[in-house]
Design a protein around this motif. Structure first.
Motif, PDB file in Angstrom:
ATOM      1  N   PRO A   6      75.534  15.172  51.433  1.00  0.00           N
ATOM      2  CA  PRO A   6      74.227  15.555  51.874  1.00  0.00           C
ATOM      3  C   PRO A   6      74.381  15.955  53.399  1.00  0.00           C
ATOM      4  O   PRO A   6      73.659  16.985  53.838  1.00  0.00           O
ATOM      5  CB  PRO A   6      73.494  14.350  51.872  1.00  0.00           C
ATOM      6  N   PRO A   7      75.063  15.176  54.365  1.00  0.00           N
ATOM      7  CA  PRO A   7      75.030  15.996  55.840  1.00  0.00           C
ATOM      8  C   PRO A   7      75.858  17.122  55.654  1.00  0.00           C
ATOM      9  O   PRO A   7      75.342  17.883  56.697  1.00  0.00           O
ATOM     10  CB  PRO A   7      76.190  14.690  56.332  1.00  0.00           C
ATOM     11  N   ALA A  32      77.586  17.320  61.843  1.00  0.00           N
ATOM     12  CA  ALA A  32      76.740  17.874  63.127  1.00  0.00           C
ATOM     13  C   ALA A  32      77.753  18.487  64.227  1.00  0.00           C
ATOM     14  O   ALA A  32      77.337  19.319  65.017  1.00  0.00           O
ATOM     15  CB  ALA A  32      75.702  17.213  63.539  1.00  0.00           C
ATOM     16  N   PRO A  68      88.055   9.170  49.044  1.00  0.00           N
ATOM     17  CA  PRO A  68      88.092  10.928  48.906  1.00  0.00           C
ATOM     18  C   PRO A  68      89.141  11.418  49.719  1.00  0.00           C
ATOM     19  O   PRO A  68      89.526  12.534  49.335  1.00  0.00           O
ATOM     20  CB  PRO A  68      86.667  11.220  49.766  1.00  0.00           C
ATOM     21  N   ASP A 127      90.169  10.754  58.883  1.00  0.00           N
ATOM     22  CA  ASP A 127      91.290  10.297  58.018  1.00  0.00           C
ATOM     23  C   ASP A 127      91.868  11.508  57.359  1.00  0.00           C
ATOM     24  O   ASP A 127      93.147  11.423  57.024  1.00  0.00           O
ATOM     25  CB  ASP A 127      90.549   9.583  56.701  1.00  0.00           C
ATOM     26  N   THR A 182      78.323  10.579  49.049  1.00  0.00           N
ATOM     27  CA  THR A 182      78.062  10.184  50.540  1.00  0.00           C
ATOM     28  C   THR A 182      77.980  11.087  51.564  1.00  0.00           C
ATOM     29  O   THR A 182      77.005  11.200  52.386  1.00  0.00           O
ATOM     30  CB  THR A 182      78.880   9.011  50.785  1.00  0.00           C
ATOM     31  N   THR A 183      79.149  11.792  51.714  1.00  0.00           N
ATOM     32  CA  THR A 183      79.342  12.725  52.749  1.00  0.00           C
ATOM     33  C   THR A 183      78.787  14.182  52.452  1.00  0.00           C
ATOM     34  O   THR A 183      78.559  15.041  53.388  1.00  0.00           O
ATOM     35  CB  THR A 183      80.715  12.580  53.029  1.00  0.00           C
ATOM     36  N   PHE A 201      82.957  12.086  48.619  1.00  0.00           N
ATOM     37  CA  PHE A 201      81.895  12.204  47.578  1.00  0.00           C
ATOM     38  C   PHE A 201      80.322  12.304  47.981  1.00  0.00           C
ATOM     39  O   PHE A 201      80.334  12.951  49.074  1.00  0.00           O
ATOM     40  CB  PHE A 201      82.114  10.547  46.974  1.00  0.00           C
ATOM     41  N   VAL A 217      78.885   8.561  58.716  1.00  0.00           N
ATOM     42  CA  VAL A 217      79.271  10.019  59.401  1.00  0.00           C
ATOM     43  C   VAL A 217      78.040  10.440  60.173  1.00  0.00           C
ATOM     44  O   VAL A 217      77.744  11.738  60.310  1.00  0.00           O
ATOM     45  CB  VAL A 217      79.716  11.003  58.509  1.00  0.00           C
ATOM     46  N   LEU A 241      72.975  19.302  54.898  1.00  0.00           N
ATOM     47  CA  LEU A 241      71.931  19.686  56.037  1.00  0.00           C
ATOM     48  C   LEU A 241      72.522  20.684  57.064  1.00  0.00           C
ATOM     49  O   LEU A 241      71.633  21.486  57.683  1.00  0.00           O
ATOM     50  CB  LEU A 241      71.696  18.291  56.664  1.00  0.00           C
ATOM     51  N   VAL A 242      73.870  20.375  57.264  1.00  0.00           N
ATOM     52  CA  VAL A 242      74.485  21.387  58.592  1.00  0.00           C
ATOM     53  C   VAL A 242      74.524  22.826  57.924  1.00  0.00           C
ATOM     54  O   VAL A 242      74.217  23.650  58.968  1.00  0.00           O
ATOM     55  CB  VAL A 242      75.964  20.660  58.864  1.00  0.00           C
ATOM     56  N   ILE A 270      85.117  17.148  53.277  1.00  0.00           N
ATOM     57  CA  ILE A 270      85.478  16.281  52.210  1.00  0.00           C
ATOM     58  C   ILE A 270      84.914  15.157  51.786  1.00  0.00           C
ATOM     59  O   ILE A 270      83.902  14.889  52.768  1.00  0.00           O
ATOM     60  CB  ILE A 270      87.168  15.633  52.135  1.00  0.00           C
ATOM     61  N   PHE A 320      74.836  10.116  59.891  1.00  0.00           N
ATOM     62  CA  PHE A 320      73.373  10.209  59.128  1.00  0.00           C
ATOM     63  C   PHE A 320      73.195   9.041  58.633  1.00  0.00           C
ATOM     64  O   PHE A 320      73.887   8.288  58.018  1.00  0.00           O
ATOM     65  CB  PHE A 320      73.692  11.475  58.241  1.00  0.00           C
ATOM     66  N   TYR A 360      86.947  15.111  59.547  1.00  0.00           N
ATOM     67  CA  TYR A 360      86.797  13.717  59.645  1.00  0.00           C
ATOM     68  C   TYR A 360      88.226  13.310  60.061  1.00  0.00           C
ATOM     69  O   TYR A 360      89.372  13.848  59.420  1.00  0.00           O
ATOM     70  CB  TYR A 360      86.307  13.098  58.351  1.00  0.00           C
ATOM     71  N   TYR A 420      83.339  13.153  64.255  1.00  0.00           N
ATOM     72  CA  TYR A 420      82.811  12.054  63.644  1.00  0.00           C
ATOM     73  C   TYR A 420      81.802  12.495  62.710  1.00  0.00           C
ATOM     74  O   TYR A 420      81.488  11.781  61.740  1.00  0.00           O
ATOM     75  CB  TYR A 420      82.199  11.187  64.703  1.00  0.00           C
ATOM     76  N   SER A 421      81.156  13.585  62.858  1.00  0.00           N
ATOM     77  CA  SER A 421      79.818  13.990  61.936  1.00  0.00           C
ATOM     78  C   SER A 421      80.015  15.535  61.586  1.00  0.00           C
ATOM     79  O   SER A 421      80.522  16.395  62.361  1.00  0.00           O
ATOM     80  CB  SER A 421      78.548  13.609  62.707  1.00  0.00           C
TER      81      SER A 421
END
Ligand code: SF4
Lengths: 379, 74
Positions: free
Chosen positions: A148-149, A122, A65, A93, A145-146, A143, B47, A152-153, A141, B49, A91, A119-120
């Protein structure tokens, strides 16, 4: 570590390599693309490529990503910090991705921009709660994987009615990118980059499941084997791909059954669907504008959309002229084909995005593979 | 960026928070995306979660498959 070390055993890897060598037809060549940067990293780090017979070749795909984030998007994030005075959270990177004018988020921070590594997702929300008098933007940023968090936020921000929080949404979609690679002229005009199959993403597939690859495997007649990120997972997936090619099959198979099901993670998919909708098109670094390949916030979440809140317009910016990232991300060239590799462009001073994250093809090759390029001369 | 590791759930806390152990390191993560996760389960953490659960039976089956390949190679 449990569920890690058992999947890294060297002896088993050699046995799997023998099976691959025994089953691969010496009369033909096999070329498989690992879509995911995590696989690129594993192949380089554990020397998976060197265990394969000469006629089985791995091609690095666009699945990092950080590598596919275009300059114009990083420029937007920098402008939010330097011109709009916002606190920009992102994040780690992402901080080093080269942007316009020799800048990156890290360099913009040195110029006084309030840019913070989180880091998150959240944590970005926490920064917003702690700084009610400031605008806080999460530069999101990644795909599936990142995503859904981030969803939620955003749901949480809406529930709290946080007035100073927004998201610069650069989330992209995997199946669209794989399809785009197959439609690119180099791949479509059979010959330059023959691709015989794909190693499907590990963690993305935990979220979306294996089903989204089925129409793609059928339409393009390409086998897909979803694999975990450990070296034995990779070897087993390659063996499964060789078998499919030998049998003339083009199916979706799942090597990563310990974490991936056909349907994916229902809670994650529901959260994404509630908060995000498809964008008509999105620019990817190296791949150009890809239709239906990214997400944006739904109208119900418009007040949390940084692009609308700050009236941002997107300005595409071409990559460095000599950077070959684009060709590398489509599997047409390898890092050593780039004249900047290892000299002007290094992980400490990346010119292109493939050198930034350890999952980028150039960075992985720089860290683990570059000495193999140097011919050994007997004294 | 996408790297994530299996972590053991050691304690459920308020709301969706949980304490997980990852190669000897303990940290707090959100289980909002895997509400069914219980203490003793392995989750894949990314990350901050947990994005999915690890199935121990399927993991054993995959390892058995590797052992088979090793047998066949002999
Ligand atoms: S070595 Fe650097 S400049 Fe060359 S393709 Fe890789 S990232 Fe781009």
């Amino acid at each position: 570590m449990k569920y890690v070390d058992e999947f890294r055993d060297g002896d088993t890897a050699r046995h799997l390599a023998e099976r691959i060598a025994a089953e691969a037809d010496p009369a033909r060549r096999y070329a498989f693309m690992e879509f995911c940067g995590g696989h690129t990293h594993a192949i380089a780090r554990y020397g998976v490529a060197s265990l394969l017979p000469a006629n089985v070749r791995m091609i690095h795909g666009p699945g990092c990503p950080v590598c596919v984030l275009p300059i114009g998007r990083v420029d937007q994030a920098i402008a939010l910090a330097l011109q709009h005075g916002a606190i920009v959270c992102t994040y780690g990177d992402t901080m080093r991705v080269p942007a316009s004018g020799g800048l990156s988020l890290l360099k913009a921070k040195a110029r006084g921009g309030d840019i913070r590594m989180v880091y998150s997702a959240a944590d970005a929300l926490k920064v917003a709660r702690q700084n009610p008098a400031r605008e806080v933007v999460f530069f999101a940023i990644g795909f599936e994987t990142t995503t859904p968090p981030t969803a939620l936020v955003l749901r949480q921000a809406a529930a709290e009615d946080l007035a100073n929080f927004s998201v610069l949404c650069c989330h992209v979609l995997t199946p669209a990118a794989i399809t785009h690679v197959l439609n690119s002229p180099e791949v479509a005009q059979w010959g330059t980059v023959p691709l015989d199959g794909f190693v499907g993403p590990a963690h993305v597939s935990i979220v979306i499941g294996s089903a989204p690859y089925e129409p793609f495997a059928a339409a393009y007649r390409k086998p897909v084997v979803i694999a975990g990120f450990e070296p034995l997972d990779m070897m087993q997936a390659i063996l499964m791909l060789v078998r499919q090619v030998n049998d003339g099959r083009a199916e979706v198979e799942n090597e990563f059954v310990r974490a991936v099901g056909r349907e994916g993670n229902a809670a994650a998919i529901a959260a994404m669907a509630e908060v995000f909708e498809h964008r008509e098109s999105f620019e990817w670094r190296g791949l150009g504008t890809v239709p239906d390949s990214a997400l944006r916030l739904r109208p119900a979440y418009a007040r949390f959309d940084a692009e609308q809140r700050f009236s941002l317009t997107y300005q595409p910016v071409p990559d460095h002229k000599r950077c070959e990232c684009g060709a590398i991300l489509r599997g047409v060239k390898t890092p050593s084909d780039c004249s900047l590799f290892g000299t002007v462009c290094t992980p400490d001073n990346p010119m292109g995005s493939c050198m930034v994250s350890s999952e980028g093809a150039c960075a992985a090759h720089y860290a683990y593979g570059r000495f193999k390029d140097i011919p050994v001369v007997a004294a | 960026m996408c790297l994530a590791l299996p972590a053991l759930v050691v304690e459920r806390r308020d709301g969706d928070e949980a304490l997980v152990e990852l190669g000897g390191v303990r940290k707090s993560v959100s289980l909002a995306l895997v509400p069914a996760a219980a203490v003793g389960d392995y989750v894949v953490v990314h990350v901050g979660f947990a994005i999915g659960l690890l199935d121990p039976e399927e993991a054993a089956r995959t390892l058995a498959l590797f052992a088979e390949a090793a047998e066949a190679a002999r």
